[in-house]
Design an enzyme around this catalytic site. Structure first.
Site, mmCIF file in Angstrom:
data_model
loop_
_atom_site.group_PDB
_atom_site.id
_atom_site.type_symbol
_atom_site.label_atom_id
_atom_site.label_comp_id
_atom_site.label_asym_id
_atom_site.label_seq_id
_atom_site.Cartn_x
_atom_site.Cartn_y
_atom_site.Cartn_z
ATOM 1 N N GLU A 292 -11.617 -4.514 -4.906
ATOM 2 C CA GLU A 292 -11.964 -3.173 -4.464
ATOM 3 C C GLU A 292 -11.784 -2.745 -5.619
ATOM 4 O O GLU A 292 -11.911 -1.044 -6.118
ATOM 5 C CB GLU A 292 -12.127 -3.366 -3.471
ATOM 6 C CG GLU A 292 -13.670 -3.821 -2.722
ATOM 7 C CD GLU A 292 -12.907 -5.151 -1.824
ATOM 8 O OE1 GLU A 292 -11.693 -5.671 -2.184
ATOM 9 O OE2 GLU A 292 -14.034 -5.929 -2.495
ATOM 10 N N ASN A 293 -10.426 -2.500 -6.463
ATOM 11 C CA ASN A 293 -9.768 -1.799 -7.478
ATOM 12 C C ASN A 293 -10.293 -1.332 -8.100
ATOM 13 O O ASN A 293 -10.286 -0.179 -9.156
ATOM 14 C CB ASN A 293 -7.938 -2.695 -7.203
ATOM 15 C CG ASN A 293 -7.419 -2.357 -6.242
ATOM 16 O OD1 ASN A 293 -6.856 -3.125 -5.971
ATOM 17 N ND2 ASN A 293 -7.763 -1.394 -5.033
ATOM 18 N N TRP A 294 -11.405 -2.165 -8.979
ATOM 19 C CA TRP A 294 -11.522 -1.745 -9.693
ATOM 20 C C TRP A 294 -12.804 -0.760 -9.741
ATOM 21 O O TRP A 294 -13.050 0.177 -11.282
ATOM 22 C CB TRP A 294 -13.451 -2.395 -10.500
ATOM 23 C CG TRP A 294 -12.544 -4.406 -10.644
ATOM 24 C CD1 TRP A 294 -12.273 -5.811 -10.177
ATOM 25 C CD2 TRP A 294 -11.393 -4.296 -11.506
ATOM 26 N NE1 TRP A 294 -11.293 -6.155 -10.944
ATOM 27 C CE2 TRP A 294 -10.964 -5.241 -12.004
ATOM 28 C CE3 TRP A 294 -11.308 -3.591 -12.643
ATOM 29 C CZ2 TRP A 294 -9.859 -6.203 -12.727
ATOM 30 C CZ3 TRP A 294 -10.116 -4.201 -14.222
ATOM 31 C CH2 TRP A 294 -9.519 -5.689 -14.056
ATOM 32 N N ASP B 99 0.829 -1.121 0.381
ATOM 33 C CA ASP B 99 0.387 0.010 0.047
ATOM 34 C C ASP B 99 1.082 1.289 0.085
ATOM 35 O O ASP B 99 1.894 1.247 0.639
ATOM 36 C CB ASP B 99 -0.601 -0.204 0.692
ATOM 37 C CG ASP B 99 -2.138 0.874 1.262
ATOM 38 O OD1 ASP B 99 -2.083 1.545 -0.185
ATOM 39 O OD2 ASP B 99 -3.008 1.626 2.597
ATOM 40 N N GLY B 100 -0.116 2.309 -0.539
ATOM 41 C CA GLY B 100 1.229 3.370 -0.681
ATOM 42 C C GLY B 100 1.895 3.862 -2.327
ATOM 43 O O GLY B 100 2.042 4.501 -1.742
ATOM 44 N N ARG C 229 -5.498 -2.241 8.233
ATOM 45 C CA ARG C 229 -6.832 -2.818 8.475
ATOM 46 C C ARG C 229 -6.287 -3.599 6.821
ATOM 47 O O ARG C 229 -5.111 -3.750 6.824
ATOM 48 C CB ARG C 229 -7.669 -2.014 7.117
ATOM 49 C CG ARG C 229 -8.450 -0.407 7.781
ATOM 50 C CD ARG C 229 -8.714 0.004 6.225
ATOM 51 N NE ARG C 229 -8.580 0.664 5.289
ATOM 52 C CZ ARG C 229 -7.766 2.515 5.341
ATOM 53 N NH1 ARG C 229 -8.091 2.687 6.230
ATOM 54 N NH2 ARG C 229 -6.967 2.155 4.444
ATOM 55 N N LEU C 230 -7.828 -4.744 7.491
ATOM 56 C CA LEU C 230 -6.282 -6.079 6.479
ATOM 57 C C LEU C 230 -6.898 -5.697 5.153
ATOM 58 O O LEU C 230 -7.208 -6.615 4.218
ATOM 59 C CB LEU C 230 -7.680 -7.312 7.238
ATOM 60 C CG LEU C 230 -6.777 -8.004 8.194
ATOM 61 C CD1 LEU C 230 -7.286 -8.991 8.468
ATOM 62 C CD2 LEU C 230 -5.283 -7.993 8.194
ATOM 63 N N ARG D 280 -11.700 2.308 -8.907
ATOM 64 C CA ARG D 280 -10.746 3.459 -9.433
ATOM 65 C C ARG D 280 -11.227 4.258 -10.543
ATOM 66 O O ARG D 280 -11.395 3.357 -11.585
ATOM 67 C CB ARG D 280 -9.449 2.630 -9.358
ATOM 68 C CG ARG D 280 -8.645 2.363 -7.869
ATOM 69 C CD ARG D 280 -7.822 2.080 -7.623
ATOM 70 N NE ARG D 280 -6.872 2.134 -6.376
ATOM 71 C CZ ARG D 280 -6.109 2.141 -5.595
ATOM 72 N NH1 ARG D 280 -4.950 2.312 -6.254
ATOM 73 N NH2 ARG D 280 -6.358 1.955 -4.061
ATOM 74 N N GLY E 112 -0.025 5.708 -4.927
ATOM 75 C CA GLY E 112 -0.190 6.806 -4.733
ATOM 76 C C GLY E 112 0.046 7.774 -3.674
ATOM 77 O O GLY E 112 0.698 8.637 -4.330
ATOM 78 N N ARG E 113 0.321 7.759 -2.655
ATOM 79 C CA ARG E 113 1.152 8.860 -1.352
ATOM 80 C C ARG E 113 2.455 8.911 -2.077
ATOM 81 O O ARG E 113 2.623 10.336 -1.833
ATOM 82 C CB ARG E 113 0.607 8.357 -0.389
ATOM 83 C CG ARG E 113 -0.676 8.822 0.156
ATOM 84 C CD ARG E 113 -0.558 7.827 1.820
ATOM 85 N NE ARG E 113 -1.292 6.714 0.850
ATOM 86 C CZ ARG E 113 -1.654 5.259 2.468
ATOM 87 N NH1 ARG E 113 -1.384 5.717 3.586
ATOM 88 N NH2 ARG E 113 -1.850 4.183 1.760
#
Ligand code: FPP
Length: 258
Positions: A81-83, A34-35, A208-209, A85, A37-38
């Protein structure tokens, strides 16, 4: 304790490795990358620049994992869930995955890595599925670390697919009353037959998981680092292992001090 340090580690990595107990390394590590984008935003770059850089982190981490003889590494590369975007980002990620698989097979073969996938793979674009099948085939003779990419993966979807598969097995075997419904049965209907992860790493500080391996992570140690995925590397992985070895795993039992 004298530890033989595997070849190919940097000096810092060798120092970190020498402090580990090789008998107590996790067998299976799962990673929520994760991260990206940041990482890009902090540099005033488009988000996709973070994903591109994320590929380099994957390269470094799998190489280190293979060198220290981890048995399995599972990477959350694209969630169901990435769909949600923007289409430009999901299309970029699909194209990146295809390029990744094409370019990285030699590295996997050099490091004896077996490539596998979990997720609703049949829902991915056909040209991605084709490349995935090709890459698995190219690495199928390898006998070392199993690298699993979670793609179009969601843990609830995996559980639903497992229930469907159990019901199908029951229908083909004279009904549910002929099945012993226990943990071993449910585990055997999950996408992967690997042992559950001993350690899950999440980068970029989120606690979070995110619908990742909910069944398999029941007793897994959780390590969250503030480091953003594109900055994560083999050295960070060794730091996570050191943290893991400082913990006492109890599986619901009482600790040694009691
Ligand atoms: C999370 O960062 C990362 C992703 C959704 C994609 C993961 C992809 C990679 C690491 C690169 C490609 C990997 C392979 C195996 C081809 P985010 O975009 O959610 O970051 P943010 O939370 O900072 O926005």
């Amino acid at each position: 304790m004298h530890t033989t340090v595997p070849a190919g580690l940097t000096r810092k990595q060798a120092e970190l490795y020498a402090k580990l107990d090789p008998e107590r390394l996790p067998q299976h590590i799962a990673v929520i990358m994760d991260g990206n984008g940041r990482w890009a935003r902090r540099r005033h770059l488009p988000r996709i620049a973070g994903h591109k850089r994320g590929v380099e982190a994957v390269r470094d981490v799998i190489t280190l994992g293979a060198r220290i003889h981890l048995q399995a590494l599972t990477l959350y590369a694209f969630s169901a869930e990435n769909w949600k975007r923007p289409k430009t980002e999901t299309s970029f990620l699909m194209a990146l995955l295809r390029t990744y698989l094409k370019n990285e097979v030699p590295l996997m073969n050099e490091n004896n890595i077996q490539l596998r996938y979990i997720g609703r793979i049949h829902e991915l674009p056909p040209e991605v599925q084709e490349r995935m099948a090709w890459a698995t085939d190219q690495t199928s003779k390898n006998t070392g670390m199993v690298m699993t990419l979670a793609l179009n993966y969601g843990a609830r979807a995996e559980l639903i697919d497992a229930f469907r598969s159990i019901l199908e097995a029951a229908a083909n075997n004279g009904g549910l009353e002929h099945l012993t419904i226990d943990e071993a049965l449910v585990s055997s209907h999950m996408y992967s037959k690997l042992p559950d992860p001993d350690l899950v790493i999440r980068t970029s500080g989120e606690m979070r998981l995110s619908n990742f391996l909910l069944w398999q992570l029941a007793y897994t140690e959780i390590y969250v680092t503030q480091t953003l995925w594109p900055d994560f590397d083999g050295t960070h992985l060794l730091e996570a292992l050191a943290d893991f070895q400082r913990r006492e795993r109890r599986y619901g039992n009482v600790g040694a001090a009691f």
